[in-house]
Design a protein around this motif. Structure first.
Motif, PDB file in Angstrom:
ATOM      1  N   UNK A  62       0.842  -1.192   0.000  1.00 36.37           N
ATOM      2  CA  UNK A  62       0.000   0.000   0.000  1.00 36.37           C
ATOM      3  C   UNK A  62       0.878   1.243   0.000  1.00 36.37           C
ATOM      4  N   UNK A  63       0.256   2.382  -0.251  1.00 34.50           N
ATOM      5  CA  UNK A  63       0.998   3.640  -0.258  1.00 34.50           C
ATOM      6  C   UNK A  63       1.542   3.991   1.128  1.00 34.50           C
ATOM      7  N   UNK A  64       1.065   3.300   2.147  1.00 33.39           N
ATOM      8  CA  UNK A  64       1.546   3.532   3.512  1.00 33.39           C
ATOM      9  C   UNK A  64       2.774   2.694   3.836  1.00 33.39           C
ATOM     10  N   UNK A  65       3.210   1.856   2.882  1.00 32.77           N
ATOM     11  CA  UNK A  65       4.327   0.945   3.118  1.00 32.77           C
ATOM     12  C   UNK A  65       5.437   1.088   2.079  1.00 32.77           C
ATOM     13  N   UNK A  66       5.419   2.134   1.267  1.00 27.39           N
ATOM     14  CA  UNK A  66       6.371   2.169   0.159  1.00 27.39           C
ATOM     15  C   UNK A  66       6.872   3.584  -0.110  1.00 27.39           C
ATOM     16  N   UNK A  67       7.910   3.635  -0.936  1.00 25.60           N
ATOM     17  CA  UNK A  67       8.529   4.889  -1.359  1.00 25.60           C
ATOM     18  C   UNK A  67       7.955   5.333  -2.699  1.00 25.60           C
ATOM     19  N   UNK A  68       7.903   6.637  -2.908  1.00 25.83           N
ATOM     20  CA  UNK A  68       7.496   7.150  -4.215  1.00 25.83           C
ATOM     21  C   UNK A  68       7.817   8.639  -4.284  1.00 25.83           C
ATOM     22  N   UNK A  69       7.842   9.144  -5.519  1.00 26.17           N
ATOM     23  CA  UNK A  69       8.023  10.568  -5.790  1.00 26.17           C
ATOM     24  C   UNK A  69       6.723  11.056  -6.396  1.00 26.17           C
ATOM     25  N   UNK A 119       6.632  10.150  -0.970  1.00 31.35           N
ATOM     26  CA  UNK A 119       5.797   9.160  -0.296  1.00 31.35           C
ATOM     27  C   UNK A 119       6.755   8.168   0.351  1.00 31.35           C
ATOM     28  N   UNK A 120       6.635   7.957   1.651  1.00 23.55           N
ATOM     29  CA  UNK A 120       7.566   7.060   2.326  1.00 23.55           C
ATOM     30  C   UNK A 120       6.815   6.106   3.246  1.00 23.55           C
ATOM     31  N   UNK A 121       7.403   4.944   3.494  1.00 23.70           N
ATOM     32  CA  UNK A 121       6.705   3.936   4.306  1.00 23.70           C
ATOM     33  C   UNK A 121       6.557   4.371   5.754  1.00 23.70           C
ATOM     34  N   UNK A 122       5.398   4.107   6.300  1.00 27.47           N
ATOM     35  CA  UNK A 122       5.138   4.369   7.717  1.00 27.47           C
ATOM     36  C   UNK A 122       5.359   3.120   8.551  1.00 27.47           C
ATOM     37  N   UNK A 123       5.506   1.993   7.869  1.00 25.81           N
ATOM     38  CA  UNK A 123       5.761   0.722   8.529  1.00 25.81           C
ATOM     39  C   UNK A 123       6.316  -0.233   7.488  1.00 25.81           C
ATOM     40  N   UNK A 124       6.846  -1.368   7.901  1.00 26.37           N
ATOM     41  CA  UNK A 124       7.320  -2.372   6.967  1.00 26.37           C
ATOM     42  C   UNK A 124       6.127  -2.963   6.221  1.00 26.37           C
ATOM     43  N   UNK A 125       6.325  -3.344   4.953  1.00 25.57           N
ATOM     44  CA  UNK A 125       5.219  -3.961   4.220  1.00 25.57           C
ATOM     45  C   UNK A 125       4.715  -5.216   4.922  1.00 25.57           C
ATOM     46  N   UNK A 126       3.423  -5.361   4.977  1.00 23.47           N
ATOM     47  CA  UNK A 126       2.841  -6.534   5.623  1.00 23.47           C
ATOM     48  C   UNK A 126       3.021  -7.760   4.737  1.00 23.47           C
ATOM     49  N   UNK A 127       3.143  -8.907   5.369  1.00 22.71           N
ATOM     50  CA  UNK A 127       3.300 -10.155   4.640  1.00 22.71           C
ATOM     51  C   UNK A 127       4.518 -10.109   3.747  1.00 22.71           C
ATOM     52  N   UNK A 128       4.330 -10.510   2.482  1.00 19.71           N
ATOM     53  CA  UNK A 128       5.419 -10.478   1.501  1.00 19.71           C
ATOM     54  C   UNK A 128       5.126  -9.451   0.412  1.00 19.71           C
ATOM     55  N   UNK A 129       4.310  -8.443   0.722  1.00 16.59           N
ATOM     56  CA  UNK A 129       3.959  -7.448  -0.284  1.00 16.59           C
ATOM     57  C   UNK A 129       5.172  -6.591  -0.629  1.00 16.59           C
TER      58      UNK A 129
END
Length: 854
Positions: A505-512, A527-537
């Motif tokens: 999700x956009x809450x778990x990843x980097x973007x410009x 856009x930067x992660x607020x937590x580690x990606x859940x599962x193997x996403x």
């Protein structure tokens, strides 16, 4: 607690009884770590690992705030995540964002409900049954990479890179997507712009050349004419526009809205006129008639900056009288005259705003050209409080360029991407509209071979016109032998894939990211992660470099960075403070820049004029050669003796009359009018039987595209889409509030439209809600509903036994689902493929339907 979406009925007994219950409040504090199962195979151990609750509100825990950018809709507002112990507690607005200025809407606040959705996909899945059977096997990323690389490498080495097609939805990672596709060599890059804004963008690009976004200076305006833009709920600049519009309203600005439905925006207006669909442009032309006839124009500005004389404009619009506009639109002629005078009197602090309500019609391009012309007539273009734009629709890519090495654009050709049947779809350099509606029809017809398709954040099997046709093509392995779906949630499109890759999700990843600057100063956001990606996403910024390395053949050279953070470190070097600054604030604005009013007035410098040649007939200055056309490159124009930058049109002026579009039409044998005109919609001109209506579409303020339907919080607010019908119309048909009706749709009788033979598209059963707030000729249905897969929230508790990948929804899945069974219908199944013949924008609001009481 809800059942794991990948758990089959046979597996449910293996799942431990839950010790806590998932509610909206819990989702602020707790994330369900969903396990994975194999549908129909039953050989995988299923586990469920609920995390212990954190202290409510983060008391006693260290609270971190992480600036980022929302992606619950296309507006991409700045947000701040409040995180404790690895848990996202809540989302608020980021005041550093110059567009949203600290505001955030319900969709943005609901981000955690998507992040922690128990039906979310968390692991790669491979199809093991017939395509569309919903039978999946969990696989590793290595297996997924190997299969994709093997397939894509074979296509590329065979010398047919165009047979790999990439279908995106709302792509906020344009740099990495283009890098991967260009490195591969495929031009078969399909977007959704024709389903969104292409007619509007083309109208603006025709008129001023340098931008395809208008940015009304609403906060400083005194008078706003709104043609079908529902900015209070669903505009591309939703929150940024709304906060500026309401500030202007508090200062006394007048807002007049023309719309077929009583939207929230109409309700906020001083005046609302319920117009017949597709007549917005005629209303604008009738106002132009008044402004020209009574010489309310800014003739001095027109004489300097219009490429067409004021007298000739007046001669052209004389045919569009207010009386003619009244007959067609229903707006009284006297009202049109009054509003035209008021608009001109407020100039230059006046502006128009429009969107799909005016543009998403068969005549949408001409509608928006006419509306844009109103601004030129009163001389408000680029003025404080007027109709403005910015040359950079995002950040300044010259100041912040993409790090090298950057691959060249593909040399191969794509018939579908080029869409040459629509002369203005790709006519404007750097503003590729494409024609999304026809992609799957053309694949079915064999216009272009597709050996592999990758869909990314694009639920075409649900959200496209004639979605049933899309589903049939995706189901057909002869037409699409290999389909990879990258998305956060299970969807109708994922259901018809061969591989599903769980997207972060956009809450778990980097973007410009950034959006057109409403304050007229461009900016860039992180856009930067607020937590580690859940599962193997994973995100595509991690997927694409690894896939490129495995495909090889030189692709890997364009991905020299070991991690996404290494890439961003390089990317943000031009920003003072670099990547560290972006992580700390989320936003960077060049402090030396001022709001860009009237960019066309910029004087050409002596250095720019050095070596330039002036055409003494037109006053245009040329220097160098256009790298795309090989023609002399225009750099400015002499106005009142002064060399100025001008507009980026061929004439370097505002093009009320455009020879360029006429030429583009001749190239494909299609006539395009050089001036703004009103073209009546053919299927709307006959006498309708009482039971035939025009079906229009709209968005509800808490939903956008496909992912919001899977948010429990947003579904609680809005979870149903009955058909809105005018009370007088219903009375003629003997229909009462709440009655069930069948709605049957038809393709237009129109040779300029694919399949335009008047044949039936489909029939859908729904219920009606009676209201005075919709035009008597209209039946209006919200299109953000009607899911058949995706979990209990998305489907309103519908039994999903036919989708074994999810299993049967149990009673405990439906706890607190008080809206279970609410009417939720897929309007897109009824919409015909109906592109505007000039640009190709989808005519969302022109479908003729027959209704019948059940």
């Amino acid at each position: 607690m809800t059942t794991d979406p990948h758990t089959t009925r046979a597996d449910e007994a293996a799942v431990p009884s839950p010790t806590w219950e998932l509610s909206r409040r819990d989702l602020l504090r707790i994330g369900a770590a969903a396990g994975v199962a194999v549908a129909g195979l039953g050989a995988i151990e299923i586990t469920r690992n609920p995390q212990p609750s954190v202290t409510p509100g983060g008391v006693g825990k260290k609270l971190a705030t992480v600036p980022s950018l929302c992606q619950m809709c296309t507006t991409a507002c700045g947000i701040i995540g409040h995180v404790t112990d690895g848990r996202l507690l809540k989302i608020t607005g980021n005041p550093e964002d110059p567009n949203s200025q600290g505001s955030v809407c319900a969709k943005g606040v609901a981000g955690p409900s998507v992040l922690y959705d128990p039906f979310r996909m968390l692991y790669p899945l491979k199809r093991v049954g017939e395509r569309g059977s919903g039978r999946w096997r969990r696989i590793s990323w290595d297996e997924a990479y190997d299969e994709m690389a093997t397939r894509l490498k074979e296509i590329r080495e065979r010398g047919k890179p165009e047979e790999f097609a990439f279908q995106q939805g709302r792509n906020r990672s344009a740099d990495i997507v283009a890098r991967f596709l260009n490195a591969y060599g495929t031009p078969s890059h399909f977007n959704h712009r024709a389903l969104c804004s292409s007619n509007r963008r083309a109208a603006i690009a025709t008129t001023i050349g340098e931008s395809d976004w208008d940015l009304g200076d609403f906060e400083n305006s005194q008078y706003v004419l709104n043609f079908g833009s529902n900015w209070a709920e669903a505009h591309q600049g939703h929150i940024p526009v709304a906060i500026r519009m309401m500030r202007a309203r508090r200062k006394g600005a007048k807002l007049v809205t023309f719309e077929t439905r009583m939207s929230n925006t109409a309700a906020l207006s001083d005046e609302w006129f319920c117009v017949k669909p597709g007549t917005d442009g005629l209303i604008a032309l009738a106002m132009a008639n008044v402004i020209c006839r009574e010489q309310l124009w800014d003739k001095q500005w027109l004489d300097a900056w219009s490429n067409y004389p004021a007298a000739k404009i007046a001669e052209h619009v004389a045919q569009y009288t207010p009386a003619y506009a009244e007959r067609e639109s229903g707006v009284p002629a006297a009202v049109i005259e009054r509003i035209a005078r008021e608009f001109a009197a407020a100039a230059p602090q006046c502006t128009t705003i429009c969107n799909r309500g005016s543009a998403s019609h068969r005549n949408g391009y001409y509608n928006d050209r006419a509306i844009t012309m109103l601004n030129a007539l009163v001389g408000n273009m680029g003025k404080v409080g007027g109709w403005c734009w910015h040359p950079n629709s995002a950040w300044d890519k010259k100041a912040i360029p993409e790090p090298g090495p950057v691959p060249d654009k593909p040399k191969a050709k794509s018939i579908i991407a080029e869409a040459k049947d629509w002369p203005l779809a790709n006519a404007f350099e750097g503003k590729k509209m494409k024609v999304a509606e026809v992609i799957y029809l053309w694949i079915k017809e064999g216009r272009q071979k597709v050996s592999a398709l990758m869909t990314y954040n694009a639920d075409t099997a649900w959200s496209w016109p004639e979605a049933q046709l899309v589903r049939s093509v995706l189901h057909n392995e002869a037409l699409i032998p290999f389909h990879v779906c990258i998305d956060v949630m299970y969807s109708e499109t994922a259901h018809l894939a061969d591989l599903i890759l769980p997207w972060a999700t956009y809450l778990e990843r980097w973007d410009i990211d950034s959006r057109p600057p409403q304050s007229l100063v461009d900016y860039v956001g992180l856009r930067q992660p607020m937590m580690k990606p859940r599962g193997a996403s994973k995100d595509i910024r991690e997927i694409f470099p690894e896939l490129a390395r495995r495909i090889g053949g030189g692709m890997q050279t364009y991905f020299p960075w070991k991690t996404t953070e290494d890439y961003l470190e390089e990317y943000f070097k031009p920003v003072p403070g670099g990547f560290a600054h972006m992580k700390a604030t989320g936003i960077w604005i060049d402090p030396t820049k001022k709001p860009l009013y009237e960019p066309h007035l910029k004087r050409l410098t002596p250095d720019e004029l050095d070596g330039a040649k002036e055409d003494t007939r037109t006053g245009i200055f040329y220097k160098g050669t256009d790298e795309n056309t090989g023609e002399p490159l225009a750099i400015g124009v002499r106005i009142a003796g002064v060399p100025r930058r001008g507009f980026l049109t061929p004439s370097r002026k505002v093009e009320i009359h455009s020879d360029f579009i006429v030429g583009a039409g001749k190239d494909v044998g299609r006539e395009i009018q050089p001036l703004p005109v009103y073209e009546p919609i053919p299927s709307h001109q006959r006498d309708f039987p009482d039971d035939h209506l025009i079906m229009t579409s709209y968005k509800i303020n808490v939903h956008n595209a496909h992912r919001t339907m899977q948010s429990k919080w947003l579904q609680e607010i809005s979870h149903t889409n009955p058909a809105l019908l005018n009370r007088d119309t219903a009375s003629k048909l003997g229909i009462a509030d709440g009655d069930w009706i069948d709605v049957t749709s038809f393709r237009p009788n129109d040779s300029a439209v694919p399949g335009g033979d008047g044949s039936k598209v489909g029939t859908m059963r729904t219920r009606v809600r009676l209201t005075e707030g919709v035009h008597p000729m209209v039946i209006a249905i919200a299109h953000n509903a009607g899911r058949s897969v995706g979990g209990a929230y998305a489907t309103n508790g519908k039994d999903t036994a036919d989708n074994p990948g999810y299993g049967k929804v149990s009673d405990r899945d439906l706890d607190h689902l008080w809206w279970k069974g609410a009417i939720s219908v897929p309007q897109n199944d009824l919409l015909p493929i109906y592109p505007d013949p000039v640009v190709g924008g989808q005519s969302y609001h022109d479908t003729v339907v027959q209704i019948r009481k059940v």
